[in-house]
Design an enzyme around this catalytic site. Sequence first.
Site, PDB file in Angstrom:
ATOM      1  N   LYS A  94       0.871  -1.176   0.000  1.00  0.00           N
ATOM      2  CA  LYS A  94       0.000   0.000   0.000  1.00  0.00           C
ATOM      3  C   LYS A  94       0.905   1.222   0.000  1.00  0.00           C
ATOM      4  O   LYS A  94       2.049   1.154   0.453  1.00  0.00           O
ATOM      5  CB  LYS A  94      -0.866  -0.004   1.277  1.00  0.00           C
ATOM      6  CG  LYS A  94      -2.130   0.790   1.188  1.00  0.00           C
ATOM      7  CD  LYS A  94      -3.310  -0.010   0.655  1.00  0.00           C
ATOM      8  CE  LYS A  94      -4.555   0.826   0.546  1.00  0.00           C
ATOM      9  NZ  LYS A  94      -5.704   0.076   0.050  1.00  0.00           N
ATOM     10  N   GLY A 194     -23.344   3.840   4.616  1.00  0.00           N
ATOM     11  CA  GLY A 194     -22.486   4.343   3.548  1.00  0.00           C
ATOM     12  C   GLY A 194     -22.983   3.833   2.215  1.00  0.00           C
ATOM     13  O   GLY A 194     -22.829   2.651   1.898  1.00  0.00           O
ATOM     14  N   VAL A 195     -23.638   4.730   1.451  1.00  0.00           N
ATOM     15  CA  VAL A 195     -24.166   4.294   0.147  1.00  0.00           C
ATOM     16  C   VAL A 195     -23.392   4.997  -0.967  1.00  0.00           C
ATOM     17  O   VAL A 195     -23.950   5.676  -1.814  1.00  0.00           O
ATOM     18  CB  VAL A 195     -25.699   4.504   0.026  1.00  0.00           C
ATOM     19  CG1 VAL A 195     -26.426   3.415   0.788  1.00  0.00           C
ATOM     20  CG2 VAL A 195     -26.120   5.884   0.519  1.00  0.00           C
ATOM     21  N   GLY A 196     -22.072   4.804  -0.931  1.00  0.00           N
ATOM     22  CA  GLY A 196     -21.194   5.321  -1.976  1.00  0.00           C
ATOM     23  C   GLY A 196     -21.118   4.316  -3.110  1.00  0.00           C
ATOM     24  O   GLY A 196     -22.098   3.618  -3.415  1.00  0.00           O
ATOM     25  N   HIS A 197     -19.937   4.216  -3.708  1.00  0.00           N
ATOM     26  CA  HIS A 197     -19.780   3.344  -4.881  1.00  0.00           C
ATOM     27  C   HIS A 197     -20.174   1.901  -4.578  1.00  0.00           C
ATOM     28  O   HIS A 197     -20.898   1.273  -5.343  1.00  0.00           O
ATOM     29  CB  HIS A 197     -18.324   3.380  -5.358  1.00  0.00           C
ATOM     30  CG  HIS A 197     -17.951   4.679  -5.975  1.00  0.00           C
ATOM     31  ND1 HIS A 197     -17.355   5.701  -5.269  1.00  0.00           N
ATOM     32  CD2 HIS A 197     -18.113   5.145  -7.224  1.00  0.00           C
ATOM     33  CE1 HIS A 197     -17.161   6.733  -6.064  1.00  0.00           C
ATOM     34  NE2 HIS A 197     -17.619   6.422  -7.253  1.00  0.00           N
ATOM     35  N   VAL A 198     -19.676   1.364  -3.463  1.00  0.00           N
ATOM     36  CA  VAL A 198     -19.964  -0.039  -3.138  1.00  0.00           C
ATOM     37  C   VAL A 198     -21.358  -0.166  -2.513  1.00  0.00           C
ATOM     38  O   VAL A 198     -22.151  -1.028  -2.906  1.00  0.00           O
ATOM     39  CB  VAL A 198     -18.905  -0.610  -2.168  1.00  0.00           C
ATOM     40  CG1 VAL A 198     -19.223  -2.054  -1.805  1.00  0.00           C
ATOM     41  CG2 VAL A 198     -17.508  -0.518  -2.772  1.00  0.00           C
TER      42      VAL A 198
HETATM   43  P1  NAD Z   1     -17.199   5.874  -1.265  1.00  0.00           P
HETATM   44  O1  NAD Z   1     -16.349   6.988  -0.818  1.00  0.00           O
HETATM   45  O2  NAD Z   1     -17.716   5.855  -2.667  1.00  0.00           O
HETATM   46  O3  NAD Z   1     -18.474   5.739  -0.299  1.00  0.00           O
HETATM   47  C1  NAD Z   1     -18.412   5.868   1.080  1.00  0.00           C
HETATM   48  C2  NAD Z   1     -19.716   6.506   1.522  1.00  0.00           C
HETATM   49  O4  NAD Z   1     -19.742   6.498   2.944  1.00  0.00           O
HETATM   50  C3  NAD Z   1     -19.877   7.949   1.076  1.00  0.00           C
HETATM   51  O5  NAD Z   1     -21.131   8.127   0.455  1.00  0.00           O
HETATM   52  C4  NAD Z   1     -19.754   8.742   2.382  1.00  0.00           C
HETATM   53  O6  NAD Z   1     -20.541   9.913   2.393  1.00  0.00           O
HETATM   54  C5  NAD Z   1     -20.256   7.740   3.377  1.00  0.00           C
HETATM   55  N1  NAD Z   1     -19.824   7.972   4.759  1.00  0.00           N
HETATM   56  C6  NAD Z   1     -18.634   8.431   5.207  1.00  0.00           C
HETATM   57  N2  NAD Z   1     -18.631   8.504   6.554  1.00  0.00           N
HETATM   58  C7  NAD Z   1     -19.839   8.050   6.965  1.00  0.00           C
HETATM   59  C8  NAD Z   1     -20.439   7.854   8.230  1.00  0.00           C
HETATM   60  N3  NAD Z   1     -19.801   8.164   9.353  1.00  0.00           N
HETATM   61  N4  NAD Z   1     -21.706   7.371   8.274  1.00  0.00           N
HETATM   62  C9  NAD Z   1     -22.369   7.070   7.135  1.00  0.00           C
HETATM   63  N5  NAD Z   1     -21.848   7.230   5.910  1.00  0.00           N
HETATM   64  C10 NAD Z   1     -20.607   7.708   5.809  1.00  0.00           C
HETATM   65  O7  NAD Z   1     -16.368   4.549  -0.949  1.00  0.00           O
HETATM   66  P2  NAD Z   1     -16.595   3.097  -1.573  1.00  0.00           P
HETATM   67  O8  NAD Z   1     -15.706   2.930  -2.742  1.00  0.00           O
HETATM   68  O9  NAD Z   1     -18.056   2.836  -1.720  1.00  0.00           O
HETATM   69  O10 NAD Z   1     -16.003   2.188  -0.412  1.00  0.00           O
HETATM   70  C11 NAD Z   1     -16.721   1.978   0.777  1.00  0.00           C
HETATM   71  C12 NAD Z   1     -15.846   1.241   1.787  1.00  0.00           C
HETATM   72  O11 NAD Z   1     -15.446  -0.011   1.240  1.00  0.00           O
HETATM   73  C13 NAD Z   1     -14.550   1.980   2.140  1.00  0.00           C
HETATM   74  O12 NAD Z   1     -14.238   1.713   3.477  1.00  0.00           O
HETATM   75  C14 NAD Z   1     -13.519   1.314   1.248  1.00  0.00           C
HETATM   76  O13 NAD Z   1     -12.221   1.393   1.805  1.00  0.00           O
HETATM   77  C15 NAD Z   1     -14.024  -0.106   1.227  1.00  0.00           C
HETATM   78  N6  NAD Z   1     -13.634  -0.855   0.029  1.00  0.00           N
HETATM   79  C16 NAD Z   1     -13.972  -0.380  -1.194  1.00  0.00           C
HETATM   80  C17 NAD Z   1     -13.600  -1.105  -2.327  1.00  0.00           C
HETATM   81  C18 NAD Z   1     -13.971  -0.636  -3.712  1.00  0.00           C
HETATM   82  O14 NAD Z   1     -13.873  -1.423  -4.666  1.00  0.00           O
HETATM   83  N7  NAD Z   1     -14.444   0.594  -3.877  1.00  0.00           N
HETATM   84  C19 NAD Z   1     -12.885  -2.308  -2.205  1.00  0.00           C
HETATM   85  C20 NAD Z   1     -12.575  -2.773  -0.905  1.00  0.00           C
HETATM   86  C21 NAD Z   1     -12.943  -2.034   0.202  1.00  0.00           C
END
Ligand code: NAD
Length: 368
Positions: A94, A194-198
């Site tokens: 990393k 957390g309703v982001g990308h994943v």
């Molecule tokens: P993202 O940034 O697209 O989404 C995260 C969401 O969480 C955002 O909408 C943000 O507003 C919200 N958030 C932040 N703090 C919060 C809180 N205290 N309460 C509620 N919501 C909150 O990230 P992502 O790509 O969807 O990834 C989500 C998690 O999964 C991260 O921890 C990331 O490290 C992990 N992850 C992601 C991937 C991937 O392929 N994207 C792979 C492995 C692990």
Amino acid sequence: MKDVLDREELAVDMNPVISKMFNTEHEQVVFCQDKSSGLKAIIAIHNTTLGPALGGTRMWNYSNELEALNDVLRLSRGMTFKASISGLNLGGGKAVIIGDSYTQKSEALFRRFGKFVNSLSGKYITAEDVGISPKDMEWVSMETKHVSGLPKSLGGSGDPSPVTAYGVYMGMKAAAKKQYGSDNLGGKKVTVQGVGHVGETLVKHLSNEGAVVTIADINQERVASVAKLYGTQVVEGNAIYDWDMDIYAPCALGATLNNNTIERLRCSIVAGAANNQLHDELIHGQRLMERGVLYAPDFLINAGGLINVYREVEGISEARAMELTENIYNTTGDIFNRSESTGVTPQVAAMEIAKDRIHAIAKIKSVL
Ligand code: NAD
């Protein structure tokens, strides 16, 4: 400025982290600095027994270098276990760039970082992580070919998030099978934090299966649009930890399973995408087990994104990557069975399997 720190400064500031580097058995840690572009970065290579160390680069405004070092050591170790348990020929690494991702980015900074990555001759392969955009990675790739996860338009495997979400969904189904006797999530109350990308894609899978989904997000626009699209309920802030739910899916931040939250949780399964969900992997993994909550290890069920990126390293097809991701269902079930028969937590069981694979492959490599 002093050229040399005195013994006391060294002992106070560095010892815990340097000790951690040796205790966690990191192979190599590279400190990178370039005054003209303002680059300050650390690359941590934890273990390359299985293959090159692959892991994203995070840009974060750390309050000091020790905090950054601590983070990169923790994250790179996690990547080793993630790759191993997923059966990939990859090691764990990393990188972190210390700085404000809104104000301190430049082409020069990322190209200089790319040169540092290149100097490791493929021992470390980088990718996007928090605070980094595809454009930044494009700049890195001008200086090194050891970059993965680029957009499809640049010849990469594209956004890993949908594949990550699918793997989490598979892991959650395996947990349901163990806990409820059926992997059907129809009618189960699932809360996605957390309703982001994943998280959003996970909500889509769950809604399609008829789960009763509640969502939470600190981004009000995001939570409103996802709630409208899928007809979910919304829970605000910390009330999530007292919410009536069968399954809690942390998909935002790490360390949400801690002394403050675990005693409040009213669910019987935790399965989500966030990295490092257990604040302390031993203490809090154990406490969940004592409370009858089945925990699906995060590094196992969120490996879909890494599996997707692996396509670029090993040249496997998209279909094969989806098969490997679907197999998270079987691996998670095996981990729960091992946990049950040995009495250790699922987290510990998963780590044991990941370590066993590394040790076994190290042995055969030593005789080749
Ligand atoms: P993202 O940034 O697209 O989404 C995260 C969401 O969480 C955002 O909408 C943000 O507003 C919200 N958030 C932040 N703090 C919060 C809180 N205290 N309460 C509620 N919501 C909150 O990230 P992502 O790509 O969807 O990834 C989500 C998690 O999964 C991260 O921890 C990331 O490290 C992990 N992850 C992601 C991937 C991937 O392929 N994207 C792979 C492995 C692990």
